[in-house]
Motif scaffolding. Sequence first.
Motif, PDB file in Angstrom:
ATOM      1  N   GLY A 207     -10.219  25.934  -5.082  1.00 27.80           N
ATOM      2  CA  GLY A 207      -9.668  26.705  -6.184  1.00 27.80           C
ATOM      3  C   GLY A 207      -8.947  27.926  -5.661  1.00 27.80           C
ATOM      4  N   GLY A 208      -8.067  28.476  -6.498  1.00 27.59           N
ATOM      5  CA  GLY A 208      -7.415  29.716  -6.140  1.00 27.59           C
ATOM      6  C   GLY A 208      -6.146  29.573  -5.335  1.00 27.59           C
ATOM      7  N   ARG A 209      -5.680  28.329  -5.116  1.00 29.21           N
ATOM      8  CA  ARG A 209      -4.419  28.161  -4.405  1.00 29.21           C
ATOM      9  C   ARG A 209      -3.731  26.886  -4.882  1.00 29.21           C
ATOM     10  N   PRO A 210      -2.389  26.820  -4.781  1.00 24.21           N
ATOM     11  CA  PRO A 210      -1.670  25.641  -5.268  1.00 24.21           C
ATOM     12  C   PRO A 210      -1.853  24.445  -4.340  1.00 24.21           C
ATOM     13  N   ALA A 211      -1.535  23.273  -4.872  1.00 24.28           N
ATOM     14  CA  ALA A 211      -1.648  22.041  -4.095  1.00 24.28           C
ATOM     15  C   ALA A 211      -0.620  22.017  -2.968  1.00 24.28           C
ATOM     16  N   VAL A 212      -1.014  21.400  -1.856  1.00 23.94           N
ATOM     17  CA  VAL A 212      -0.070  21.193  -0.746  1.00 23.94           C
ATOM     18  C   VAL A 212       0.716  19.909  -0.946  1.00 23.94           C
ATOM     19  N   GLY A 213       0.286  19.073  -1.881  1.00 24.71           N
ATOM     20  CA  GLY A 213       0.991  17.835  -2.154  1.00 24.71           C
ATOM     21  C   GLY A 213       0.448  17.178  -3.402  1.00 24.71           C
ATOM     22  N   ARG A 214       1.241  16.291  -3.992  1.00 23.71           N
ATOM     23  CA  ARG A 214       0.847  15.531  -5.180  1.00 23.71           C
ATOM     24  C   ARG A 214       0.831  14.059  -4.805  1.00 23.71           C
ATOM     25  N   ILE A 215      -0.237  13.370  -5.181  1.00 27.69           N
ATOM     26  CA  ILE A 215      -0.367  11.960  -4.836  1.00 27.69           C
ATOM     27  C   ILE A 215      -0.762  11.163  -6.072  1.00 27.69           C
ATOM     28  N   GLN A 216      -0.419   9.887  -6.048  1.00 30.82           N
ATOM     29  CA  GLN A 216      -0.755   8.979  -7.126  1.00 30.82           C
ATOM     30  C   GLN A 216      -2.120   8.341  -6.872  1.00 30.82           C
ATOM     31  N   PRO A 217      -2.894   8.044  -7.921  1.00 31.09           N
ATOM     32  CA  PRO A 217      -4.101   7.237  -7.719  1.00 31.09           C
ATOM     33  C   PRO A 217      -3.733   5.927  -7.019  1.00 31.09           C
ATOM     34  N   GLY A 218      -4.597   5.482  -6.142  1.00 30.47           N
ATOM     35  CA  GLY A 218      -4.324   4.296  -5.351  1.00 30.47           C
ATOM     36  C   GLY A 218      -3.708   4.589  -4.003  1.00 30.47           C
ATOM     37  N   THR A 219      -3.435   5.868  -3.732  1.00 31.18           N
ATOM     38  CA  THR A 219      -2.821   6.270  -2.467  1.00 31.18           C
ATOM     39  C   THR A 219      -3.842   6.245  -1.334  1.00 31.18           C
ATOM     40  N   ILE A 220      -3.377   5.854  -0.155  1.00 32.86           N
ATOM     41  CA  ILE A 220      -4.144   6.028   1.071  1.00 32.86           C
ATOM     42  C   ILE A 220      -3.577   7.249   1.786  1.00 32.86           C
ATOM     43  N   LEU A 221      -4.422   8.229   2.018  1.00 35.84           N
ATOM     44  CA  LEU A 221      -4.009   9.505   2.592  1.00 35.84           C
ATOM     45  C   LEU A 221      -4.506   9.615   4.027  1.00 35.84           C
ATOM     46  N   GLU A 222      -3.558   9.705   4.962  1.00 43.93           N
ATOM     47  CA  GLU A 222      -3.881   9.946   6.372  1.00 43.93           C
ATOM     48  C   GLU A 222      -3.753  11.450   6.615  1.00 43.93           C
ATOM     49  N   MET A 223      -4.823  12.066   7.081  1.00 47.54           N
ATOM     50  CA  MET A 223      -4.800  13.524   7.240  1.00 47.54           C
ATOM     51  C   MET A 223      -5.463  13.965   8.528  1.00 47.54           C
TER      52      MET A 223
ATOM     53  N   MET B 187       0.835  -1.195   0.000  1.00 46.56           N
ATOM     54  CA  MET B 187       0.000   0.000   0.000  1.00 46.56           C
ATOM     55  C   MET B 187       0.872   1.247   0.000  1.00 46.56           C
ATOM     56  N   ASN B 188       0.458   2.237  -0.768  1.00 48.95           N
ATOM     57  CA  ASN B 188       1.134   3.527  -0.782  1.00 48.95           C
ATOM     58  C   ASN B 188       0.408   4.449   0.187  1.00 48.95           C
ATOM     59  N   ILE B 189       1.022   4.714   1.338  1.00 50.77           N
ATOM     60  CA  ILE B 189       0.392   5.500   2.395  1.00 50.77           C
ATOM     61  C   ILE B 189       1.122   6.823   2.539  1.00 50.77           C
ATOM     62  N   VAL B 190       0.380   7.913   2.506  1.00 53.50           N
ATOM     63  CA  VAL B 190       0.922   9.258   2.687  1.00 53.50           C
ATOM     64  C   VAL B 190       0.238   9.886   3.889  1.00 53.50           C
ATOM     65  N   SER B 191       1.014  10.480   4.788  1.00 49.29           N
ATOM     66  CA  SER B 191       0.473  11.165   5.961  1.00 49.29           C
ATOM     67  C   SER B 191       0.697  12.665   5.817  1.00 49.29           C
ATOM     68  N   TYR B 192      -0.304  13.429   6.191  1.00 49.40           N
ATOM     69  CA  TYR B 192      -0.195  14.891   6.078  1.00 49.40           C
ATOM     70  C   TYR B 192      -0.929  15.546   7.236  1.00 49.40           C
ATOM     71  N   ARG B 193      -0.200  16.366   7.988  1.00 48.52           N
ATOM     72  CA  ARG B 193      -0.810  17.162   9.057  1.00 48.52           C
ATOM     73  C   ARG B 193      -0.462  18.620   8.795  1.00 48.52           C
ATOM     74  N   PRO B 194      -1.447  19.438   8.462  1.00 54.62           N
ATOM     75  CA  PRO B 194      -1.156  20.828   8.106  1.00 54.62           C
ATOM     76  C   PRO B 194      -0.863  21.685   9.325  1.00 54.62           C
ATOM     77  N   ALA B 195       0.019  22.649   9.163  1.00 50.32           N
ATOM     78  CA  ALA B 195       0.115  23.736  10.127  1.00 50.32           C
ATOM     79  C   ALA B 195      -1.074  24.665   9.891  1.00 50.32           C
ATOM     80  N   LEU B 196      -1.387  25.492  10.868  1.00 50.80           N
ATOM     81  CA  LEU B 196      -2.551  26.373  10.744  1.00 50.80           C
ATOM     82  C   LEU B 196      -2.461  27.243   9.496  1.00 50.80           C
ATOM     83  N   GLU B 197      -1.244  27.683   9.161  1.00 49.50           N
ATOM     84  CA  GLU B 197      -1.094  28.543   7.991  1.00 49.50           C
ATOM     85  C   GLU B 197      -1.242  27.779   6.679  1.00 49.50           C
ATOM     86  N   ASP B 198      -1.254  26.439   6.747  1.00 48.54           N
ATOM     87  CA  ASP B 198      -1.403  25.631   5.544  1.00 48.54           C
ATOM     88  C   ASP B 198      -2.864  25.314   5.224  1.00 48.54           C
TER      89      ASP B 198
END
Length: 336
Positions: free
Chosen positions: A18-34, A1-12
């Motif tokens: 819309g109107g802002r860039p991505a905070v990350g790029r992920i592949q289809p099939g990814t499991i995202l822990e947020m 499994m492709n697992i990605v974890s992401y915890r934003p800071a308040l400013e993130d």
Amino acid sequence: MNIVSYRPALEDLSYTFGGRPAVGRIQPGTILEMYTEDCFGGRVLSVDDLPSRVCEFPYLNPVTGPFHVEGAEPGDTLALHFISIEPARDWAVSATFPHFGALTGTHTTAMLSPPLDEVVWRYDIDVEKGVVRYHARKSDFTMELPLDPMHGTVGVAPGASEARMTITPDAHGGNMDTPELRAGVTVYLGVNVEGGLFAVGDGHARQGHGEVCGTAVEAAMNTVVAVELIKGVGTPWPRLEDDDHLMSTGSARPLEDAYRISQHDLVTWAADLTGLETLDAYQLVSQIGEAPVGNVCDTNYTMVAKIPKAYLGRPDVYESAHERLRTLGRRYLAER
């Protein structure tokens, strides 16, 4: 499994789709822990913290993201399967506001009657027992309610370089506030821009249909989502699938138009899945459908049209994405 974890800071955190860039790029099939923050950005800590004093408009209803899904293009569909939604704290809050909610005058429904008071309620969350505890503000009354975590806000970037406040639900998703969006559900979102740019937020420990007072039991969440991409298949309005039901959403004002959008999408979807003529599908959906209410307090209202898959012969939708992602999610949970 492709697992990605992401915890934003308040400013993130983001406050628009819309109107802002991505905070990350992920592949289809990814499991995202947020991690997702509550609609007040974690600033309302007690019943004395009035949102009008501790929060700043328009920095309300933050979402985690957006995430760029590799290969996603306009005309595709993102499938987001919610594997788990778990409260990140042992408390949550709700509130009433002047000029906001279903039972008060607002800026679009101008009334001469006095506005509602701004009042905060603090709930205790007991994950082990599976309850949230309501405490009345003007008496000693308390009540344990079932814990039923969900996300009020999920969506992708709108098309035409548009940016929409996260509080506004529309065809891109947004703040739909339907309790149907809980763990075990797959949501389908039509891609409008390269990468899709999806984001998730506005966790609720529970919410009644309609979100009548304008807020649910607002909670920070640790959420796990499996992400898939269905190429060359469009989705006009957000759709949901669980093990037993198909659901279409519609968001608009007045509420009747939100209802019509959701029903229209479900009727035409059912016709496509079964090969029925449109009026035959209309007749069938009319007799087997349900119509859960999303929100009746936001800048647009949301309705859901829902039918059991069994009545349609349990068709494979979106290349069986729900079944495939559910299996992936169960494997993730078993190995966690």
